[in-house]
Design a protein around this motif. Structure first.
Motif, PDB file in Angstrom:
ATOM      1  N   LEU A  82       1.961  10.799  15.162  1.00 20.96           N
ATOM      2  CA  LEU A  82       1.422  11.130  13.830  1.00 20.96           C
ATOM      3  C   LEU A  82       1.431  10.352  12.610  1.00 20.96           C
ATOM      4  O   LEU A  82       0.612  10.139  11.877  1.00 20.96           O
ATOM      5  CB  LEU A  82       2.468  12.443  13.506  1.00 20.96           C
ATOM      6  N   GLU A  83       2.617   9.296  12.776  1.00 17.87           N
ATOM      7  CA  GLU A  83       2.527   8.479  11.551  1.00 17.87           C
ATOM      8  C   GLU A  83       1.340   7.331  11.664  1.00 17.87           C
ATOM      9  O   GLU A  83       0.661   7.009  10.884  1.00 17.87           O
ATOM     10  CB  GLU A  83       3.924   7.636  11.621  1.00 17.87           C
ATOM     11  N   LYS A  84       0.904   6.986  12.957  1.00 15.86           N
ATOM     12  CA  LYS A  84      -0.107   6.233  13.268  1.00 15.86           C
ATOM     13  C   LYS A  84      -1.569   6.668  12.679  1.00 15.86           C
ATOM     14  O   LYS A  84      -2.304   6.059  12.329  1.00 15.86           O
ATOM     15  CB  LYS A  84      -0.149   5.734  14.669  1.00 15.86           C
ATOM     16  N   TYR A  85      -1.631   8.070  13.024  1.00 18.93           N
ATOM     17  CA  TYR A  85      -2.667   8.773  12.749  1.00 18.93           C
ATOM     18  C   TYR A  85      -2.766   8.789  11.188  1.00 18.93           C
ATOM     19  O   TYR A  85      -3.880   8.517  10.652  1.00 18.93           O
ATOM     20  CB  TYR A  85      -2.766  10.319  13.231  1.00 18.93           C
ATOM     21  N   LEU A  86      -1.797   9.080  10.551  1.00 15.85           N
ATOM     22  CA  LEU A  86      -1.955   9.325   8.934  1.00 15.85           C
ATOM     23  C   LEU A  86      -2.078   7.924   8.438  1.00 15.85           C
ATOM     24  O   LEU A  86      -2.701   7.639   7.544  1.00 15.85           O
ATOM     25  CB  LEU A  86      -0.553   9.733   8.335  1.00 15.85           C
ATOM     26  N   ALA A  87      -1.517   6.734   9.094  1.00 15.90           N
ATOM     27  CA  ALA A  87      -1.828   5.194   8.619  1.00 15.90           C
ATOM     28  C   ALA A  87      -3.284   4.851   8.773  1.00 15.90           C
ATOM     29  O   ALA A  87      -3.792   4.215   7.981  1.00 15.90           O
ATOM     30  CB  ALA A  87      -0.787   4.303   9.155  1.00 15.90           C
ATOM     31  N   TYR A  88      -3.863   5.410   9.971  1.00 16.10           N
ATOM     32  CA  TYR A  88      -5.101   5.111  10.333  1.00 16.10           C
ATOM     33  C   TYR A  88      -6.371   5.765   9.373  1.00 16.10           C
ATOM     34  O   TYR A  88      -7.153   5.247   8.744  1.00 16.10           O
ATOM     35  CB  TYR A  88      -5.404   5.588  11.689  1.00 16.10           C
ATOM     36  N   GLY A  89      -5.867   7.201   8.966  1.00 12.58           N
ATOM     37  CA  GLY A  89      -6.743   7.949   8.151  1.00 12.58           C
ATOM     38  C   GLY A  89      -6.687   7.082   6.568  1.00 12.58           C
ATOM     39  O   GLY A  89      -7.711   6.931   5.846  1.00 12.58           O
ATOM     40  N   GLU A  90      -5.393   6.696   6.275  1.00 16.58           N
ATOM     41  CA  GLU A  90      -5.390   6.015   5.039  1.00 16.58           C
ATOM     42  C   GLU A  90      -6.117   4.609   4.961  1.00 16.58           C
ATOM     43  O   GLU A  90      -6.780   4.091   4.226  1.00 16.58           O
ATOM     44  CB  GLU A  90      -3.819   5.919   4.419  1.00 16.58           C
ATOM     45  N   LYS A  91      -6.088   4.245   6.227  1.00 14.79           N
ATOM     46  CA  LYS A  91      -6.508   2.679   6.249  1.00 14.79           C
ATOM     47  C   LYS A  91      -8.252   2.753   6.132  1.00 14.79           C
ATOM     48  O   LYS A  91      -8.706   1.748   5.242  1.00 14.79           O
ATOM     49  CB  LYS A  91      -6.001   1.914   7.596  1.00 14.79           C
ATOM     50  N   PHE A  92      -8.694   3.580   6.645  1.00 15.87           N
ATOM     51  CA  PHE A  92     -10.285   3.524   7.157  1.00 15.87           C
ATOM     52  C   PHE A  92     -10.948   4.605   6.088  1.00 15.87           C
ATOM     53  O   PHE A  92     -12.002   5.092   6.224  1.00 15.87           O
ATOM     54  CB  PHE A  92     -10.473   3.887   8.327  1.00 15.87           C
ATOM     55  N   GLN A  93     -10.079   5.231   5.116  1.00 12.81           N
ATOM     56  CA  GLN A  93     -10.671   6.493   4.183  1.00 12.81           C
ATOM     57  C   GLN A  93     -11.554   5.648   3.290  1.00 12.81           C
ATOM     58  O   GLN A  93     -12.647   6.255   3.042  1.00 12.81           O
ATOM     59  CB  GLN A  93      -9.448   6.918   3.284  1.00 12.81           C
ATOM     60  N   ASP A  94     -11.369   4.430   3.151  1.00 13.64           N
ATOM     61  CA  ASP A  94     -12.401   3.381   2.196  1.00 13.64           C
ATOM     62  C   ASP A  94     -13.071   2.785   2.726  1.00 13.64           C
ATOM     63  O   ASP A  94     -12.683   1.722   3.310  1.00 13.64           O
ATOM     64  CB  ASP A  94     -11.502   2.968   0.999  1.00 13.64           C
ATOM     65  N   GLU A  95     -14.520   3.070   2.964  1.00 11.17           N
ATOM     66  CA  GLU A  95     -15.303   2.148   3.990  1.00 11.17           C
ATOM     67  C   GLU A  95     -15.369   0.743   3.583  1.00 11.17           C
ATOM     68  O   GLU A  95     -15.562  -0.069   4.076  1.00 11.17           O
ATOM     69  CB  GLU A  95     -16.713   3.026   4.179  1.00 11.17           C
ATOM     70  N   GLY A  96     -15.337   0.537   2.238  1.00 14.84           N
ATOM     71  CA  GLY A  96     -15.667  -0.825   1.899  1.00 14.84           C
ATOM     72  C   GLY A  96     -14.649  -1.589   2.045  1.00 14.84           C
ATOM     73  O   GLY A  96     -14.888  -2.840   2.263  1.00 14.84           O
ATOM     74  N   ARG A  97     -13.233  -1.113   1.858  1.00 14.50           N
ATOM     75  CA  ARG A  97     -12.165  -2.003   2.306  1.00 14.50           C
ATOM     76  C   ARG A  97     -12.327  -2.293   3.949  1.00 14.50           C
ATOM     77  O   ARG A  97     -11.865  -3.385   4.313  1.00 14.50           O
ATOM     78  CB  ARG A  97     -10.897  -1.358   1.996  1.00 14.50           C
ATOM     79  N   ALA A  98     -12.569  -1.275   4.752  1.00 17.01           N
ATOM     80  CA  ALA A  98     -12.590  -1.462   5.945  1.00 17.01           C
ATOM     81  C   ALA A  98     -13.625  -2.522   6.524  1.00 17.01           C
ATOM     82  O   ALA A  98     -13.405  -3.364   7.317  1.00 17.01           O
ATOM     83  CB  ALA A  98     -13.068  -0.216   6.515  1.00 17.01           C
ATOM     84  N   LYS A  99     -14.887  -2.590   5.676  1.00 16.84           N
ATOM     85  CA  LYS A  99     -15.635  -3.708   5.927  1.00 16.84           C
ATOM     86  C   LYS A  99     -15.031  -5.059   5.525  1.00 16.84           C
ATOM     87  O   LYS A  99     -15.508  -6.066   6.205  1.00 16.84           O
ATOM     88  CB  LYS A  99     -16.892  -3.455   5.038  1.00 16.84           C
ATOM     89  N   ILE A 100     -14.208  -5.268   4.412  1.00 17.61           N
ATOM     90  CA  ILE A 100     -13.693  -6.600   4.209  1.00 17.61           C
ATOM     91  C   ILE A 100     -12.516  -6.906   5.429  1.00 17.61           C
ATOM     92  O   ILE A 100     -12.865  -8.106   5.750  1.00 17.61           O
ATOM     93  CB  ILE A 100     -12.724  -6.416   2.917  1.00 17.61           C
ATOM     94  N   ARG A 101     -11.928  -5.934   6.128  1.00 18.35           N
ATOM     95  CA  ARG A 101     -11.083  -6.055   7.283  1.00 18.35           C
ATOM     96  C   ARG A 101     -12.067  -6.635   8.333  1.00 18.35           C
ATOM     97  O   ARG A 101     -11.769  -7.381   9.116  1.00 18.35           O
ATOM     98  CB  ARG A 101     -10.068  -5.065   7.523  1.00 18.35           C
ATOM     99  N   LEU A 102     -13.145  -5.905   8.667  1.00 23.07           N
ATOM    100  CA  LEU A 102     -14.143  -6.234   9.757  1.00 23.07           C
ATOM    101  C   LEU A 102     -14.733  -7.777   9.513  1.00 23.07           C
ATOM    102  O   LEU A 102     -14.664  -8.412  10.419  1.00 23.07           O
ATOM    103  CB  LEU A 102     -15.160  -5.325   9.625  1.00 23.07           C
ATOM    104  N   ALA A 103     -14.970  -7.947   8.233  1.00 18.37           N
ATOM    105  CA  ALA A 103     -15.365  -9.411   7.972  1.00 18.37           C
ATOM    106  C   ALA A 103     -14.531 -10.264   8.489  1.00 18.37           C
ATOM    107  O   ALA A 103     -14.794 -11.444   8.636  1.00 18.37           O
ATOM    108  CB  ALA A 103     -15.772  -9.536   6.355  1.00 18.37           C
TER     109      ALA A 103
END
Length: 388
Positions: A82-103
């Protein structure tokens, strides 16, 4: 079982979140065990039925016969998921920041084409969003830092982007430091607390001497801090703040915009309580701006204290028609147990201001004023009416 960390966290999930978490638990990528799935199904059934889970039922479902060890293990495993799920949601909620990590991931694999496309998309995402708050400049700093790290691997004789990287980092830091200073200054006026905000003098000087005050995020917090601490010039700083707030309100997310409004409103109320001239109209304007943007609502409700403050200030300004509309239009947003008393007292105060004593008394009779302040206000109003 109902007092465990697992159940307390699980019970906080919305229906949509619980459904998504169920898919998360069943994904072999995240979980390859059957016990967490069985425990999830049981807890979800309890959540939907509105009943508390029972340890004996959990034990039966898990086929547990070892003195509670497996139950605790299953709880721990599902809580971790459950904690991983919540952290996953927080981490990828902002698509722009996810793009920075993907870069960053593409950079580490030396995939230049993938890196350039992804970093460009990350920058476009930041530019397309309306907000220009501290996180915006922080994200631009991260984008430039990724560009710098990539360029140092591929370019040898070029001028690197270290200046713009530094500039974005400075702005993000200055905004966050000034925001913290504003909150500390506001808190110190209510509670006897002393805060030592490190580097604050340097930050103020940097903002003043590097043309940063025209940057809305910097200017707003700078003038907010100044009107709270530079009392002789408070009026001038307050007006600069209000101009920036009116002009650039859409550049900030609702939670941060709400904080800015409340910092200014609280200071305005402080000046009103000190009988300082000119602050009634300014504070009412701020309240009206916050109402228009629905910034005074918490969980869909408006505080009865804010409600009463708005009424009191509007009456002193002489906005009788506006305040009556405000009461009637916002009455249903008050907490149910205080709704009738607060609204009827407000309408009575409006009627009294109009010298309509009969209507004022009728409104005062419509509610039981259990709140001490409201009760005293109602009794005082009755005495005034009877005397006059």
């Amino acid at each position: 079982m109902e007092k465990t960390l697992l159940w307390e966290a699980f019970a906080s999930l919305t229906t949509a979140e619980a459904r998504a978490f169920g898919k998360f638990v069943r994904s072999p990528f995240f979980n390859a065990r059957q016990q967490p799935i069985a425990l999830f199904d049981y807890l979800d059934a309890c959540r939907r039925a509105g009943r508390l889970p029972k340890e004996a039922e959990v034990a039966a479902i898990l086929n547990k016969n070892e003195g509670g060890v497996k139950t605790r293990q299953a709880n721990a495993v599902l809580l971790t998921l459950l904690e991983k799920y919540l952290a996953y949601g927080e981490k990828f909620q902002d698509e722009g920041r996810a793009k920075i990590r993907l870069a960053a991931a593409y950079r580490k694999r030396n995939l230049s084409k993938h890196f350039n496309i992804t970093l460009r998309e990350a920058r476009q995402s930041r530019d397309q969003q309306p907000w220009r708050h501290a996180d915006y400049f922080h994200d631009l700093n991260l984008i430039e830092w990724e560009r710098y790290q990539f360029d140092t691997l591929t370019l040898r004789t070029e001028v690197f982007n270290l200046q713009v990287t530094s500039d974005f980092m400075d702005i993000a830091f200055v905004v966050r430091k000034l925001r913290l200073a504003c909150l500390a200054a506001s808190h110190q006026t209510v509670f006897k607390a002393e805060y030592e905000i490190g580097l604050l003098d340097a930050v103020l000087h940097h903002a003043e001497t590097n043309d940063l005050l025209e940057t809305p995020a910097v200017g707003l917090y700078y003038f907010c801090y100044k009107f709270q601490t530079d009392l002789p010039g408070a009026g001038q700083h307050f007006e600069r703040f209000r101009l920036l707030l009116d002009t650039h309100a859409e550049a900030f997310p609702p939670d941060e915009l709400r904080t800015l409004y409340l910092l200014a409103i609280n200071f305005g109320i402080k000046k009103i309580n000190q009988s300082a001239e000119g602050w009634l109209r300014a504070t009412l304007d701020l309240y009206q701006g916050a109402l228009a943007r629905k910034l005074l609502l918490e969980n869909g409700q408006i505080s009865r204290f804010a409600f009463n403050n708005i009424i009191a200030i509007a009456l002193r300004v002489g906005e009788l028609d506006w305040v009556q509309r405000f009461i009637l239009e916002h009455k249903n947003l008050l907490e149910r147990q205080w709704r009738e008393a607060t609204a009827s007292l407000g309408l009575a105060r409006v009627a009294y201001a109009r010298r309509d004593f009969k209507t004022a008394l009728l409104n005062l009779q419509r509610s039981d004023y259990k709140d001490l302040i409201n009760n005293l206000t109602a009794k005082t109003l009755q005495l005034k009416i009877f005397y006059e």
